[in-house]
Design a protein around this motif. Structure first.
Motif, PDB file in Angstrom:
ATOM      1  N   GLU A 142      -7.753   2.591  -6.515  1.00  0.00           N
ATOM      2  CA  GLU A 142      -7.685   3.994  -6.935  1.00  0.00           C
ATOM      3  C   GLU A 142      -6.494   4.261  -7.860  1.00  0.00           C
ATOM      4  O   GLU A 142      -6.329   5.385  -8.346  1.00  0.00           O
ATOM      5  N   GLY A 143      -5.637   3.278  -8.055  1.00  0.00           N
ATOM      6  CA  GLY A 143      -4.551   3.442  -9.012  1.00  0.00           C
ATOM      7  C   GLY A 143      -3.169   3.601  -8.409  1.00  0.00           C
ATOM      8  O   GLY A 143      -2.192   3.783  -9.140  1.00  0.00           O
ATOM      9  N   PHE A 144      -3.071   3.555  -7.085  1.00  0.00           N
ATOM     10  CA  PHE A 144      -1.735   3.656  -6.480  1.00  0.00           C
ATOM     11  C   PHE A 144      -0.930   2.398  -6.798  1.00  0.00           C
ATOM     12  O   PHE A 144      -1.453   1.291  -6.774  1.00  0.00           O
ATOM     13  N   THR A 145       0.348   2.599  -7.066  1.00  0.00           N
ATOM     14  CA  THR A 145       1.211   1.471  -7.432  1.00  0.00           C
ATOM     15  C   THR A 145       2.270   1.211  -6.370  1.00  0.00           C
ATOM     16  O   THR A 145       3.193   0.428  -6.587  1.00  0.00           O
ATOM     17  N   ALA A 146       2.151   1.882  -5.232  1.00  0.00           N
ATOM     18  CA  ALA A 146       3.011   1.624  -4.082  1.00  0.00           C
ATOM     19  C   ALA A 146       2.217   2.033  -2.832  1.00  0.00           C
ATOM     20  O   ALA A 146       1.366   2.927  -2.901  1.00  0.00           O
ATOM     21  N   ILE A 147       2.491   1.358  -1.720  1.00  0.00           N
ATOM     22  CA  ILE A 147       1.680   1.538  -0.507  1.00  0.00           C
ATOM     23  C   ILE A 147       2.605   1.624   0.707  1.00  0.00           C
ATOM     24  O   ILE A 147       3.661   0.983   0.742  1.00  0.00           O
ATOM     25  N   LYS A 148       2.176   2.411   1.701  1.00  0.00           N
ATOM     26  CA  LYS A 148       2.799   2.341   3.033  1.00  0.00           C
ATOM     27  C   LYS A 148       1.687   2.248   4.064  1.00  0.00           C
ATOM     28  O   LYS A 148       0.701   2.977   3.977  1.00  0.00           O
ATOM     29  N   ILE A 149       1.864   1.345   5.030  1.00  0.00           N
ATOM     30  CA  ILE A 149       0.924   1.300   6.157  1.00  0.00           C
ATOM     31  C   ILE A 149       1.626   1.851   7.386  1.00  0.00           C
ATOM     32  O   ILE A 149       2.792   1.566   7.653  1.00  0.00           O
ATOM     33  N   ARG A 150       0.895   2.702   8.114  1.00  0.00           N
ATOM     34  CA  ARG A 150       1.456   3.393   9.277  1.00  0.00           C
ATOM     35  C   ARG A 150       0.741   2.928  10.542  1.00  0.00           C
ATOM     36  O   ARG A 150      -0.488   2.876  10.590  1.00  0.00           O
ATOM     37  N   GLN A 173      -8.376  -1.199   3.366  1.00  0.00           N
ATOM     38  CA  GLN A 173      -7.925   0.126   2.912  1.00  0.00           C
ATOM     39  C   GLN A 173      -6.825   0.000   1.852  1.00  0.00           C
ATOM     40  O   GLN A 173      -6.740   0.817   0.927  1.00  0.00           O
ATOM     41  N   VAL A 174      -5.975  -1.007   2.004  1.00  0.00           N
ATOM     42  CA  VAL A 174      -4.936  -1.239   0.987  1.00  0.00           C
ATOM     43  C   VAL A 174      -5.590  -1.625  -0.342  1.00  0.00           C
ATOM     44  O   VAL A 174      -5.217  -1.107  -1.409  1.00  0.00           O
ATOM     45  N   GLU A 175      -6.596  -2.501  -0.283  1.00  0.00           N
ATOM     46  CA  GLU A 175      -7.318  -2.881  -1.515  1.00  0.00           C
ATOM     47  C   GLU A 175      -7.917  -1.661  -2.191  1.00  0.00           C
ATOM     48  O   GLU A 175      -7.861  -1.498  -3.416  1.00  0.00           O
ATOM     49  N   GLN A 176      -8.483  -0.770  -1.383  1.00  0.00           N
ATOM     50  CA  GLN A 176      -9.118   0.439  -1.938  1.00  0.00           C
ATOM     51  C   GLN A 176      -8.074   1.334  -2.618  1.00  0.00           C
ATOM     52  O   GLN A 176      -8.312   1.864  -3.705  1.00  0.00           O
ATOM     53  N   ALA A 177      -6.908   1.498  -1.995  1.00  0.00           N
ATOM     54  CA  ALA A 177      -5.859   2.333  -2.592  1.00  0.00           C
ATOM     55  C   ALA A 177      -5.377   1.750  -3.919  1.00  0.00           C
ATOM     56  O   ALA A 177      -5.139   2.483  -4.881  1.00  0.00           O
ATOM     57  N   LEU A 178      -5.240   0.432  -3.972  1.00  0.00           N
ATOM     58  CA  LEU A 178      -4.836  -0.207  -5.232  1.00  0.00           C
ATOM     59  C   LEU A 178      -5.894   0.037  -6.306  1.00  0.00           C
ATOM     60  O   LEU A 178      -5.574   0.325  -7.463  1.00  0.00           O
TER      61      LEU A 178
END
Ligand code: CA
Length: 360
Positions: free
Chosen positions: A142-150, A135-140
């Motif tokens: 999509e263009g997100f440049t910062a991530i949080k995992i909950r 899911q983190v790979e997918q968000a990257l």
């Protein structure tokens, strides 16, 4: 300009939209937190609407305080403030529409026209490490440049699997590479010693911020964690008023405050909390889960703040809700543009809203 009607609509997944109509033909739109849609609808319809109907829609601050003090015994933590949020946001939308100005202009003007967002990815307690990494790979992508995992543990599931949590953080840290900030949200699931031990290990791996490590009511425990770690410790999605945020800052000693515009009484109280955060020199990074009205309200507030430059939370798009608006919010290059139209800058198709409505 008199308020003539307050309409509360429940949508799929428990979203609660509020429409406030005036005798001059203007309708403002707002949103309540989706924690329990029938309860929120009842609060707006039975407790708040009778207070504001017949009043001048432009008297936002006076009406905010009327709603707050006249329903105080129904609870200043939870449903009361989540319900007030729906009407408050709608009143700001009306003021924008009647002056033909965006809310960010009414609040004093923008520091920035686009707000960087971080992808907020939940459900860690029920995911494998590889599922979360995917899911983190997918968000990257999509263009997100910062991530949080909950992790979504909650305070009643304490210290269930910190070894797996840490391994999940380490794996996602590798996926992000050296340049993408990665934050970790415990969702209240650690005891104080576990929170400190986990936080130290994640700091060593490169942790951007450490969110709600212990139970939300344990201000002393939060202070122990915040004092023990170098990384920024955050909390605030379980706080609702300026007074609760005062205590969170002074007693829990968090580094980042996280009010949610659809929970903390709307744009009016969020601005007061932002001033409080700036007064105490705390970072302001709102909690945010609602993709259309809630996000737009949050964008307008954050655009105006000198202490609002960190990436803001973005949970997920909801295409069925985007479809209710003639021009959905625009996400590009890891950021969302602050709408330029009057009020929130969102134009709601009321016929589509009625068609999507769910019975209370
Ligand atoms: Ca959170």
């Amino acid at each position: 300009m008199k308020i003539t009607e307050v309409l509360t609509t429940i949508l799929p997944a428990g979203s609660v939209f509020v429409r406030v109509r005036t005798n001059e033909g203007l309708t403002g739109i707002g949103e309540c937190s989706p924690m329990n849609a029938p309860v929120l609808k009842a609060f707006v319809d039975h407790a708040l609407a009778p207070i504001v109907i017949g009043e001048d829609a432009r008297d936002i601050d006076r009406l905010w305080h009327a709603m707050f003090y006249r329903t105080l015994k129904l609870g200043a933590q939870g449903a009361q403030m989540e319900a007030i949020a729906g009407i408050d946001i709608a009143l700001w939308d009306i003021l924008g529409k009647t002056t033909n100005l965006p809310i960010s202009t009414l609040l004093g003007g923008r520091q920035r026209d686009a707000i960087p967002l971080y992808a907020s990815i939940g459900g860690g307690m029920n995911l494998t490490i590889e599922q979360m990494a995917g899911q983190v790979e997918q968000a990257l992508a999509e263009g997100f440049t910062a991530i949080k995992i909950r992790m979504d543990w909650r305070a009643d599931r304490q210290d269930v699997d910190p070894v797996k949590d840490l391994a999940m953080f380490a794996r996602c840290r590798d996926v992000c590479g050296p340049n993408v900030p990665l934050s970790f949200d415990v969702n209240n699931g650690y005891s104080v010693p576990t929170a400190i031990q986990q936080g130290r290990k994640m700091e060593a791996l490169g942790l951007f911020h450490y969110e709600e490590p212990v139970a939300p009511h344990d201000y002393a425990g939060l202070a122990q964690v915040a004092d023990a770690l170098d990384v920024s410790v955050s909390a605030g999605e379980h706080e609702y008023t300026r007074w609760q945020f005062r205590d969170l800052v002074q007693q829990a000693r968090v580094d980042i405050v996280q009010p949610d515009v659809v929970k903390c009484g709307g744009i009016s109280e969020m601005r007061r909390i932002a001033v409080l955060a700036e007064t105490f020199n705390k970072l302001f990074v709102p909690h945010q889960t609602q993709p259309t009205i809630g996000t737009a309200a949050n964008l307008h507030v954050c655009a105006t703040l000198v202490n609002g430059s960190r990436p803001q939370e973005f949970t997920r798009r909801r295409p069925e809700l985007d479809d209710l608006f003639t021009q959905p919010l625009v996400f590009a290059n890891g950021a969302m543009r602050v709408p330029n139209g009057p009020g929130l800058g969102l134009i709601l198709d009321e016929a589509k809203l009625e068609a999507l409505a769910v019975a209370a």
